[in-house]
Design a protein around this motif. Structure first.
Motif, PDB file in Angstrom:
ATOM      1  N   MET A 232       0.850  -1.210   0.000  1.00  0.00           N
ATOM      2  CA  MET A 232       0.000   0.000   0.000  1.00  0.00           C
ATOM      3  C   MET A 232       0.871   1.241   0.000  1.00  0.00           C
ATOM      4  O   MET A 232       0.691   2.161  -0.787  1.00  0.00           O
TER       5      MET A 232
ATOM      6  N   GLU B 203      -8.701  -0.152  -4.884  1.00  0.00           N
ATOM      7  CA  GLU B 203      -9.316  -1.154  -4.004  1.00  0.00           C
ATOM      8  C   GLU B 203     -10.510  -1.784  -4.709  1.00  0.00           C
ATOM      9  O   GLU B 203     -11.249  -1.124  -5.438  1.00  0.00           O
TER      10      GLU B 203
ATOM     11  N   PRO C 199     -11.074  -6.351   1.403  1.00  0.00           N
ATOM     12  CA  PRO C 199     -10.713  -5.847   0.091  1.00  0.00           C
ATOM     13  C   PRO C 199      -9.652  -6.713  -0.586  1.00  0.00           C
ATOM     14  O   PRO C 199      -8.914  -7.430   0.073  1.00  0.00           O
TER      15      PRO C 199
ATOM     16  N   TRP D  37      -6.813  -5.714  -3.999  1.00  0.00           N
ATOM     17  CA  TRP D  37      -6.351  -4.500  -4.679  1.00  0.00           C
ATOM     18  C   TRP D  37      -5.900  -4.854  -6.093  1.00  0.00           C
ATOM     19  O   TRP D  37      -5.297  -5.918  -6.314  1.00  0.00           O
TER      20      TRP D  37
END
Ligand SMILES: Cc1cc2nc3c(=O)[nH]c(=O)nc-3n(C[C@H](O)[C@H](O)[C@H](O)COP(=O)(O)OP(=O)(O)OC[C@H]3O[C@@H](n4cnc5c(N)ncnc54)[C@H](O)[C@@H]3O)c2cc1C
Length: 334
Positions: free
Chosen positions: A69, A86, A139, A141
């Protein structure tokens, strides 16, 4: 020209390592031969904290994902282009056994996993044919690998630190004092060549394994691009509006030609699964840089601290790469 580090390869490994070293104020040159079989551009480039079949947490995802991230968001700022998005992944269970595995894992991983409710299933039935429940992983990504690698290439180009050509061993001398490649004098050379490192005379004794994967690029009008869809095949929305559809894992092969048989099977499966029409735009193939035991190969050559490798990112280069790039950068700069 005197530099600190000469990096061979600009897939995700070479991109992330050059980013870390430049960030640390080091002088870097990257040599990369453009290739249609670059794993980083053929990849689905999903960061999924869970393993696809068992729906249990992927190894070290608690360490890898925060680093990923941090890195991709910083790169977005530097490059001024979207890199990470996301999303969520819908897992269509093919049978009761699949459902049971998902439900069992949901008990321990309820933060990441849930089942779609009947309203969501009804709306999904407009686009897919399915009999069983659908699980959701959230989530996950999506990395826009094409954007990231191209913008990073432009970034290196504008600083005159990218050579878009093949690196030849015959032009490279490594002594105790330095690494000399044509007119470049570097303190160290780091090989980030992906799967072709199997043929690197300095590293061909390492436990690389051979694995190829392929994907179709599809247009599927009217299918929502907000989610990843998974039922043996995975449909991943891309920034260009197409869907990436893959993939297979082939351990024995002697070329990187797209397989007509795999494409035929994928089309049959898609026609059973999707209610929507689709059109195939491209069929792409690459080798994953896999290793025995799925262990990344990172560190110095045993004969010289001037030679290093950053490879073996296997099936999870986009999630594990940022963490390992920081580790090798710290090791290189001491
Ligand atoms: C079908 C498929 C699906 C995948 N899906 C995912 C996924 O969803 N999520 C995920 O995290 N990972 C995924 N992967 C794995 C991921 O692609 C790899 O882990 C990662 O891309 C490896 O990056 P790399 O930089 O090591 O190698 P590469 O991307 O192959 O880059 C190596 C670069 O080095 C260059 N090079 C090599 N030799 C030389 C030389 N002598 N001179 C100049 N340049 C040279 C090559 O041209 C290339 O540009 C997938 C892979 C495949 C094939």
């Amino acid at each position: 020209m005197d530099i600190d580090y000469l990096i061979i390869g600009q897939g995700i490994a070479g991109t992330l390592l050059s980013y870390e070293l430049l960030r640390a104020g080091k002088k870097v040159i990257v040599i990369d031969e453009p290739s249609v079989n670059k794993a980083s551009l053929v990849a689905g480039a999903v960061i999924n904290p869970m393993i696809g079949k068992s729906w249990t947490p992927a190894l070290h995802q608690d360490i890898f994902i925060p680093e990923a991230m941090d890195t991709y968001k910083s790169l977005e700022k530097i490059l001024g282009t979207p890199v990470i998005k996301e999303s969520s992944l819908l897992a269509f269970h093919e049978n009761e056994a699949n459902e049971k595995i998902f439900n069992a894992s949901q008990i321990n991983n309820s933060n990441n996993l849930h089942l779609l409710d009947s309203k969501q299933l009804t709306s999904l039935k407009e686009h897919f044919r399915f009999e069983n429940t659908v699980g959701c992983v959230a989530p996950v990504w999506l990395i826009d690998a094409e954007n990231l690698l191209q913008y990073w290439r432009n970034y290196l180009n504008t600083r005159n630190i990218l050579l878009a050509e093949k690196f030849h061993f015959d032009d490279c001398q490594i002594s105790e004092r330095n690494v000399q490649y044509k007119t470049i004098k570097a303190d160290k050379i780091i090989f980030c060549e992906g799967a072709v490192a199997r043929n690197n005379p300095l590293f061909n004794a390492l436990p690389f394994t051979k694995n190829r994967g392929e994907a179709l690029l599809l247009s599927i009008p009217h299918l929502s691009t907000e989610q990843v869809y998974h039922q043996r095949l995975r449909l991943i929305p891309r920034a260009d509006g197409l869907f990436w559809c893959g993939s297979n894992y082939l351990w024995a092969f002697d070329n990187l030609q797209p397989s007509n048989e795999w494409r035929r099977q994928a089309e049959v499966q898609l026609k059973k699964w999707l209610c929507l029409p689709f059109e195939i735009h491209n069929h792409i193939v690459a080798e994953r840089p896999t290793t025995a035991g799925q262990i990344p190969l990172i560190g110095y050559h045993s004969s010289s601290p001037r030679i290093a490798i950053f490879n073996g990112l296997g099936t999870r280069g986009f999630s594990a790469g940022p963490f390992w790039a920081k580790q090798i950068c710290n090791q290189l700069i001491g």
